[in-house]
Scaffold this active site. Sequence first.
Site, PDB file in Angstrom:
ATOM      1  N   GLY A   5       0.818  -1.211   0.000  1.00 44.92           N
ATOM      2  CA  GLY A   5       0.000   0.000   0.000  1.00 44.92           C
ATOM      3  C   GLY A   5       0.850   1.258   0.000  1.00 44.92           C
ATOM      4  N   CYS A   6       1.885   1.264   0.822  1.00 44.44           N
ATOM      5  CA  CYS A   6       2.741   2.452   0.930  1.00 44.44           C
ATOM      6  C   CYS A   6       3.533   2.678  -0.355  1.00 44.44           C
ATOM      7  CB  CYS A   6       3.661   2.330   2.137  1.00 44.44           C
ATOM      8  SG  CYS A   6       2.735   2.271   3.689  1.00 44.44           S
TER       9      CYS A   6
END
Length: 155
Positions: A46-47
Amino acid sequence: MSTRLQPGDTAPPFTLLDADENEVSLADYRGRRVIVYFYPAASTPGCTKQACDFRDNLAELNEAGLDVIGISPDKPAKLAKFRDEQGLTFPLLSDPDRTTLEAYGAYGEKKMYGKTVQGVIRSTFVIDPDGKIEQAQYNVRATGHVAKLRKDLSI
């Protein structure tokens, strides 16, 4: 629950190390608008998606007078590896003791897979040239967030 910032609040000052262990302060951006976003951990799916989204939209954000800073609890060496692997061209700052994360309300209780845990709350702030919070967005999604931010900012 940690304190949440609202538009009009003064942005909490910070001085943190970047991926190259140079000090970067919010004060360095005085007179400019800056997006400060908080993310849980470098090199996670996600990051990575979120950071690459900022990278891919950086030219348009910069043209609109916005700089971008990413902050996580990761150590500078991990940030440098992440930056280099993903070709990131904006500062990634290290907040291992979570002081800045907590000052912005971006660390605390959150839901993860149905459980309540302590951790980084994915959050984004737009700070105006005078150091005031223009926008405060908590619990943002990694995917599609930059497009939403651009829409919110009419970019």
